[in-house]
Write an enzyme that holds these catalytic residues in place. Structure first.
Site, PDB file in Angstrom:
ATOM      1  N   HIS A 152       1.083  -1.267   0.056  1.00 45.99           N
ATOM      2  CA  HIS A 152       0.039   0.059   0.102  1.00 45.99           C
ATOM      3  C   HIS A 152       0.804   1.359  -0.105  1.00 45.99           C
ATOM      4  O   HIS A 152       0.151   2.595  -0.280  1.00 45.99           O
ATOM      5  CB  HIS A 152      -1.105  -0.189   1.602  1.00 45.99           C
ATOM      6  CG  HIS A 152      -2.213  -0.848   0.728  1.00 45.99           C
ATOM      7  ND1 HIS A 152      -2.049  -2.317   1.387  1.00 45.99           N
ATOM      8  CD2 HIS A 152      -3.110  -1.239  -0.244  1.00 45.99           C
ATOM      9  CE1 HIS A 152      -2.823  -2.843   0.467  1.00 45.99           C
ATOM     10  NE2 HIS A 152      -3.975  -2.283  -0.146  1.00 45.99           N
ATOM     11  N   GLU A 160     -11.727  -9.376  -5.815  1.00 41.37           N
ATOM     12  CA  GLU A 160     -10.563  -9.405  -6.051  1.00 41.37           C
ATOM     13  C   GLU A 160     -10.424 -10.327  -4.790  1.00 41.37           C
ATOM     14  O   GLU A 160      -9.193 -10.605  -4.888  1.00 41.37           O
ATOM     15  CB  GLU A 160     -10.446  -8.630  -4.545  1.00 41.37           C
ATOM     16  CG  GLU A 160     -11.010  -8.073  -3.757  1.00 41.37           C
ATOM     17  CD  GLU A 160     -10.695  -6.892  -2.987  1.00 41.37           C
ATOM     18  OE1 GLU A 160      -9.822  -6.280  -2.770  1.00 41.37           O
ATOM     19  OE2 GLU A 160     -11.389  -6.428  -2.102  1.00 41.37           O
ATOM     20  N   ASP A 184      -5.511  -7.030  -5.449  1.00 43.02           N
ATOM     21  CA  ASP A 184      -5.090  -8.669  -4.515  1.00 43.02           C
ATOM     22  C   ASP A 184      -6.128 -10.132  -5.286  1.00 43.02           C
ATOM     23  O   ASP A 184      -5.632 -10.881  -5.249  1.00 43.02           O
ATOM     24  CB  ASP A 184      -6.527  -7.872  -3.680  1.00 43.02           C
ATOM     25  CG  ASP A 184      -6.222  -7.579  -2.444  1.00 43.02           C
ATOM     26  OD1 ASP A 184      -5.227  -8.199  -1.995  1.00 43.02           O
ATOM     27  OD2 ASP A 184      -6.900  -6.287  -1.701  1.00 43.02           O
ATOM     28  N   CYS A 219     -10.738  -1.091 -10.456  1.00 46.35           N
ATOM     29  CA  CYS A 219      -9.098   0.010  -9.865  1.00 46.35           C
ATOM     30  C   CYS A 219      -8.131  -0.595  -8.765  1.00 46.35           C
ATOM     31  O   CYS A 219      -7.749   0.637  -8.601  1.00 46.35           O
ATOM     32  CB  CYS A 219     -10.733   0.767  -8.123  1.00 46.35           C
ATOM     33  SG  CYS A 219     -10.866  -0.811  -7.222  1.00 46.35           S
TER      34      CYS A 219
HETATM   35  C1  PEP Z   1      -6.967  -4.430  -5.029  1.00 46.26           C
HETATM   36  O1  PEP Z   1      -7.076  -5.129  -4.348  1.00 46.26           O
HETATM   37  O2  PEP Z   1      -6.857  -3.984  -5.905  1.00 46.26           O
HETATM   38  C2  PEP Z   1      -7.009  -2.994  -4.702  1.00 46.26           C
HETATM   39  C3  PEP Z   1      -8.014  -1.763  -5.330  1.00 46.26           C
HETATM   40  O3  PEP Z   1      -7.531  -2.418  -3.600  1.00 46.26           O
HETATM   41  P1  PEP Z   1      -6.484  -2.431  -2.035  1.00 46.26           P
HETATM   42  O4  PEP Z   1      -5.214  -1.976  -3.228  1.00 46.26           O
HETATM   43  O5  PEP Z   1      -6.321  -0.635  -1.599  1.00 46.26           O
HETATM   44  O6  PEP Z   1      -6.226  -3.702  -1.324  1.00 46.26           O
HETATM   45 MG    MG Z   2      -7.781  -4.985  -2.030  1.00 49.73          MG
END
Ligand code: PEP
Ligand code: MG
Length: 757
Positions: A363, A604, A628, A675
């Site tokens: 992250h 995901e 994910d 996303c």
């Molecule tokens: C993902 O898993 O693609 C997502 C957008 O969520 P995060 O990256 O915050 O886990």
């Molecule tokens: Mg995610």
């Protein structure tokens, strides 16, 4: 054997440089194996020859002089075959080569093991014996284990030397490259500022200081503070512990004395070493001596010394933190970067970041991309604690860090950084233009947000909405759960900033690598554990409060969408929908006229891919979290640099899954967005467009690049490319096919600009 091994590794770890480390290795291994010779040969990357670097038993004058090519001698054979070689009579082997300088004709038997670090052969560890004999299985296993353990230590010692501008044999070298993983694109030249983990003595570097008196005062204050802590602790425990047991605290106090540890540290400081470095040297030496003792009771005392060391260090660090000066071009370096660390750098000073742990999907890397800060993750071989104050180049395109850059290279990277700035300025003209293919196909580009700074950047780049607002980010920078009112204010700001454009707020997604300091989740396997919706369904009070805050914030604006992360089954979705409905009723009961916002599900988890149809039926929209989804489909921890090269969203299995999700969601007449970081990769965005995604959500930094590319191509071109790619079974071939297509179209200017350096 295990005890011997542990002792040798500890001793080698404490060595001051590569030469000393190798010296200890040959001495101790020879002793442990009872052999007459032990030698280390290291592969010199420049000459590509195995050079004798240390020996016990052979003629020491041959060190640095005797070397062999990979196709020469037994050492070369071990190195190229990457396997141990155990010979009773070495000279009878066809590959045997005699080196007069070493005096080696006297040794009949040979046992060699390759030294391999991260798949790279670094050298060969050899033992030799006068008598003709086959080394037994146990001896072979010992040498193999030893060399596996030592590979990391040698790599570290070598890297530390090169950071100081020292080559293998102490000669000056420049420009050492350390390979990591691209975290956020861009190039930066700046000064490293190392953020050390609190109270970890092992990583404290040496540092020369001029103001010895000031350093002594600092150390004296730390001593006094720890003494006071000990006295307080002893008093506090007076009713619960017998007097003899409390004698432990007296031992601690004695250790802090001038005649003991306290005095020894002072002495080292007087040589010009900073207090933390002096403390590390003294404590490490004491700990090492205790740990080598055979008596179990005495061995345990090592932990008391470590404890005292940690306590002193944390006081020193606290004092130092208050006086921390950030260089004008700060490159933040840490073992594990955290979002909070970024927040502490004064505005305008942060130009690059390096993290030893984590990978491009951690992250913190996602935040770095959103902020446009060139970042390298997973720089596992960088002796990071030693680079403080050193000039570095961070190449976030290639995932490389360069220490001691020469003038020419530094200038090349400065030019590159300037070109990148101009390129992004050039893309500013796209701000008001739609994302539309040459044959008129429109696809809205949304942004992912979390930080407040994202809002401004997103608006500057012409985002058409927010496809993912990571609500955990404001939670992460607080010291407790934000109240309903606090959350409402934060959400209102987001909703107002983008109004009337849609803002998709994701319910709190913690767990995995996202921790709240005030709500720790300690698990063996956090990515398969208590994460996302699993946490909030177990804590409906958190979920309800957050949903109420979102709904209240949307009053009168009506541009809220709610998104649910980590859904792996229908039951979870039912429960979450029920709670959202309850929160909505509560808010309306309070007299607020808010509409029920559209609710969506993130795909995901692989299970959700196969349930897309059922899930889509129950919600208003679908959004794929490809970060994910890739990690779970490929069983590759998105945070683990060791397996980072297996993590690939252009893997055919991921592409199959994405196509399936689009088809199923559309089958239910529901829009589908994506996303994950993949949406912000212009090349991947082309494939997503062709698959039929209704919108793409990405970081604001990449949005203009994706828009630029999609405006240059037709839907037909994208679909032809997708059709070709879907027939391929190798991720590497898929990458080259996509790159080649872009190149043939003359559209490759966005891809890895650092290739020119
Ligand atoms: C993902 O898993 O693609 C997502 C957008 O969520 P995060 O990256 O915050 O886990
Ligand atoms: Mg995610």
């Amino acid at each position: 054997m295990l005890g011997t091994l542990r002792k040798i590794v500890q001793e080698v770890n404490a060595a001051k440089d590569l030469k000393a480390a190798l010296g200890i290795i040959v001495l101790r291994v020879r002793e442990a194996m009872g052999s007459q010779v032990c030698s280390v040969y290291l592969l010199d990357p420049e000459t590509e020859r195995f050079v004798l670097m240390a020996t016990e038993g052979l003629n020491k004058r041959a060190i640095g002089k005797v070397s062999m090519a990979p196709n020469e001698g037994l050492v070369g054979l071990v190195g190229t075959r990457e396997e141990p070689l155990n010979l009773e009579h070495a000279s009878e082997h066809p590959r045997y080569r005699y080196f007069a300088e070493t005096g080696e004709e006297r040794y009949a038997s040979f046992l060699g093991a390759p030294i391999i670090h991260h798949r790279r052969v670094m050298g060969v560890l050899v033992i030799q014996q006068k008598e003709r004999r086959q080394f037994d299985e146990g001896e072979e296993a010992f040498l193999v284990t030893m060399s596996a353990q030592l590979a990391g230590v040698i790599a570290h010692a070598e890297a530390t030397g090169s950071i100081r501008g020292l080559g293998r044999q102490g000669k000056g070298i420049q420009e050492t490259r350390f390979i990591g993983i691209p975290g956020a694109p861009g190039a930066a030249v700046g000064t490293a500022l190392v953020v050390l983990p609190p109270a970890d003595l092992d990583v404290v570097p040496d540092k020369h200081i001029d103001n010895i008196e000031a350093e002594l005062t600092l150390f004296e204050a730390a001593l006094e503070a720890v003494r006071a802590d000990m006295r307080n602790l002893s008093e506090k425990l007076a009713t619960q512990m017998r007097k003899e047991e409390r004698a432990l605290f007296d031992v601690y106090l004695m250790m802090l004395d001038d005649s003991a540890l306290g005095g020894e540290v002072t002495k080292v400081i007087r040589t010009g070493q900073w207090a933390q470095g002096a403390l590390r040297q003294v404590v490490t030496e004491h700990v090492r001596r205790f740990e080598m003792m055979d008596d179990a009771y005495l061995r345990e005392r090592a932990s008391d010394v470590k404890d005292i060391g940690r306590r002193l260090l944390s006081y020193l660090q606290e004092a130092r933190q208050q006086a921390l000066v950030y260089p004008d071009k700060t490159i933040l370096v840490s073992e594990e970067l955290s979002p909070a660390m970024l927040g502490e750098v004064p505005e305008g000073k942060l130009v690059g970041m390096v993290s030893v742990l984590g990978s491009s999907n951690s992250h913190v890397a996602i935040l770095a991309r959103a902020m446009g800060i060139p970042t390298v993750m997973g720089a596992v071989d960088l002796p990071y604690s030693k680079v403080d104050g050193i000039e570095l180049i961070v190449d976030g395109y290639r995932g490389e860090i360069i220490t001691n850059p020469g003038k020419v290279l530094r200038e090349q990277y400065e030019v590159l950084a300037e070109q990148e700035r101009q390129l992004s300025e050039g893309l500013d003209v796209l701000r008001e233009l739609p994302c539309e293919t040459t044959d008129g196909h429109r696809i809205p580009l949304w942004v992912n947000t979390g930080l407040l700074a994202d809002v401004v950047r997103a608006q500057e780049r012409g985002a058409e909405g927010v496809g993912l607002y990571r609500t955990e980010v404001p939670f992460m920078i607080k010291e407790r759960f934000p109240s309903e009112k606090e959350q409402m204010a934060i959400y209102r700001e987001q909703l107002e900033a983008f109004h009337p454009l849609p803002v998709t707020m994701r319910s709190l997604d913690i767990g995995g690598d996202k921790c709240l300091p005030y709500f720790p989740i300690k698990e063996e396997n956090p990515f398969l554990g208590w994460r996302g919706i699993r946490v909030t369904l177990d804590h409906p009070e958190i979920f309800l409060l957050q949903t109420r805050a979102m709904l209240k914030a949307s009053a009168g604006l009506n541009n809220l969408r709610i998104l649910l992360p980590m859904i792996s089954g229908i039951r979870e979705l039912e429960e979450a929908l029920h709670l959202i409905h309850r929160a909505w009723c509560e808010v309306r009961d309070e007299g607020l006229d808010v509409i029920m916002p559209p609710v969506g599900v993130m795909i995901e988890v692989p299970a959700a891919v196969y349930l897309t149809r059922e899930l889509a039926r129950m919600v208003d929209f679908i959004s794929v979290g490809s970060n994910d989804l890739t990690q779970y489909l490929l069983a590759v921890d998105r945070n683990n640099p060791r397996v980072a090269d297996l993590y690939d969203y252009l893997h055919p299995a991921v592409l199959e899954a994405l196509q399936r999700v689009v088809k199923e969601a559309h089958g239910e007449g529901k829009p589908v967005s994506i996303c994950g970081e993949m949406a912000g990769d212009p090349a991947a965005a082309m494939l997503l467009l062709a698959m039929g995604f209704d919108s793409l959500s990405m970081n604001a930094t990449n949005l203009p690049k994706v828009k630029w590319l999609l405006r240059q191509i037709s839907m037909d071109t994208a679909q032809q490319l997708l059709a070709r790619v879907m027939l391929l079974d190798s991720p590497q071939v898929i990458h080259s096919t996509v790159q080649l297509t872009l190149r043939n179209l003359g559209l490759n200017k966005l891809i890895n600009p650092s290739a020119a350096v």
